[in-house]
Design an enzyme around this catalytic site. Structure first.
Site, PDB file in Angstrom:
ATOM      1  N   LYS A 165       5.868  17.589  23.023  1.00 52.99           N
ATOM      2  CA  LYS A 165       5.360  18.566  22.061  1.00 52.99           C
ATOM      3  C   LYS A 165       3.849  18.450  21.899  1.00 52.99           C
ATOM      4  O   LYS A 165       3.114  19.440  21.969  1.00 52.99           O
ATOM      5  CB  LYS A 165       6.054  18.360  20.709  1.00 52.99           C
ATOM      6  CG  LYS A 165       5.443  19.128  19.555  1.00 52.99           C
ATOM      7  CD  LYS A 165       5.546  20.628  19.742  1.00 52.99           C
ATOM      8  CE  LYS A 165       4.997  21.354  18.511  1.00 52.99           C
ATOM      9  NZ  LYS A 165       5.060  22.803  18.652  1.00 52.99           N
TER      10      LYS A 165
ATOM     11  N   CYS B 216      -0.675  24.376  14.113  1.00 54.89           N
ATOM     12  CA  CYS B 216      -0.300  23.397  15.144  1.00 54.89           C
ATOM     13  C   CYS B 216      -1.490  22.782  15.871  1.00 54.89           C
ATOM     14  O   CYS B 216      -1.697  21.572  15.825  1.00 54.89           O
ATOM     15  CB  CYS B 216       0.641  24.050  16.158  1.00 54.89           C
ATOM     16  SG  CYS B 216       2.251  24.514  15.485  1.00 54.89           S
TER      17      CYS B 216
END
Length: 433
Positions: free
Chosen positions: A207, A263
């Site tokens: 990720k 993010c």
């Protein structure tokens, strides 16, 4: 299957609604009573296209529910997802995992029978180990497995990303947990979606590595844009020319004011801190973070240059303040750097964004207007910061008549320089002659 989703933020709510739409029974849990009360009557805490309808349908059909107390949902769950926030910790840039660990402790006290505990939140490598330790310490007798299942949702396209993903990553070495996760994602079999099973630590790193790579790609094309401006080249043609190489690809090669959102800023910083602690510094990512921070602050200078350095007493119309279109997310939005910098140079700012409601609390002394034409009226310069669709086909003749001076700084390269010149605008874009 029965799913408990801890957290009703962006990831938790979208994931919970989509799992329910797959046919699973899902309860989304949040400590915020106001948020839960709102969800029960169909009020969404975030803006995401299609989410309100998806939630309403699955609530109506009895597959999706909301609760403040986790007791019953966790006790009955086959899988409990942790989807709480992991913001950057003040002072050092590490991810703040306090909400994750609090959720793990609560799950430990409530779960019954074999339970798969899944981290959906973006967490540093090794977080799953700590979650397992917390649960084992509180419940030595418990039957459970801790799994990593990172999300790869783009704000503005999250529902499609969940239902038609490029891949699903699952980090576990437990056979029973693998079976549960395979069953949860079985509806994706029709699309032949790849489910990539890895170790838990590898999954956690995937990720961060994905987000860091994309942030680096954006930063690369932004620096190429600066070079294009210096040597009279066109960054859009450069991006097309290199993007046609399938080793590079065309996505994330759009020059602009720098990346923002929930993010990339926090994940790149957390990865840098993780790597430094592990004694394996990531110099490329460290540079990416620095260049992006500098770029957002420098965009106000681009506006000043278009105004010959004279911003004092001028009215600047801003179109778009959210970090990207089709979201109301203001986290690390370039506008949060650009607008205060313009004000510091003496400009008055009036702005419009279709969903930028939160900006009214975050941006001081900005005159928010009800529409794009109101935002450009009387402006000495218009700055396009966010490329909402409704800004792509403005009535430019009307815009010119409404403005005090026909000066446009387009930080998203929405319009063609030749077209703007023909229409009589003084037009500045990013990385184009």
């Amino acid at each position: 299957m029965r799913v408990a989703m801890i957290g009703t933020g962006y990831v938790g709510l979208v994931s919970g609604a989509c799992f329910a739409d797959f046919g699973h029974t899902v309860c989304c849990i949040d400590k915020d009573q106001t948020k839960i009360d709102g969800l029960k009557v169909g009020k969404m805490p975030i803006y995401e296209p299609g989410l309100e309808q998806l939630v309403a349908q699955n609530v109506r059909e009895g597959r999706l529910s909301f609760a403040v107390e986790a007791n019953e949902a966790v006790r009955n769950a086959d899988a409990v997802f942790i989807a709480v926030g992991t913001p950057s910790r003040r002072g050092d840039g590490h991810a703040d995992l306090s909400y994750v660990y609090a959720a793990a402790a609560e799950i430990a006290d409530l779960m019954e029978g074999f339970t798969v505990v899944v981290t959906k939140s973006t967490v540093p490598v090794g977080t799953g180990d700590e979650i397992e330790r917390i649960i084992r310490e509180r419940r030595p007798d418990a039957q459970f497995a801790v799994v990593s299942n990172p999300e790869f949702l783009r704000e503005g396209a999250a529902i499609n990303d969940f239902k038609r993903p490029d891949r699903v990553v699952v980090g576990t070495n437990d056979d029973k947990a693998r079976q549960v996760m395979t069953e949860l994602y079985r509806p994706l079999n029709l699309n032949e979606t790849l489910i990539l099973f890895t170790s838990r630590r590898t999954s956690e790193l995937i990720k961060y590595a994905a987000n860091a790579f994309l942030a680096m790609k954006i930063t690369f094309i932004n620096e190429i844009a600066d070079l294009c401006e210096a040597i009279d080249a066109d960054v859009q043609q450069v991006a097309k020319g290199i993007g046609l190489d399938n080793r590079i690809g065309s996505k994330f090669l759009h020059a602009g004011p720098g990346y923002g959102g929930s993010c990339f800023p926090k994940d790149t910083l957390a990865l840098v801190r993780t790597a430094a602690d592990a004694g394996a510094p990531l110099q490329l990512i460290e540079t990416t973070v620095k260049v992006n921070d500098t770029r957002k602050k420098a965009m106000a200078g681009k506006v000043a240059d278009a105004m010959a350095g004279e911003l004092k007493g001028k009215i600047i119309g801003v179109l778009g303040v959210t970090f990207k279109p089709n979201t109301d997310d203001m986290r690390d939005a370039p506008s949060l750097d650009i607008i205060p910098a313009l004000q510091a140079m003496g400009a008055t700012v009036q702005a419009f964004d279709p969903e930028g409601h939160e900006a009214r609390q975050m941006l001081k002394d900005v005159d928010f207007k009800p529409g794009p034409y109101e935002a450009v009226e009387g402006a000495d310069c218009v700055v396009i910061i966010t490329e909402w669709d409704q800004f792509r086909a403005l009535d430019l003749d009307r815009v010119k008549l409404l403005m005090n001076r026909p000066v446009i700084v387009d930080l998203r390269n929405i319009y063609r320089p030749d077209d703007m010149k023909i229409r009589g605008f003084q037009y500045t874009s990013v990385g184009r002659p």
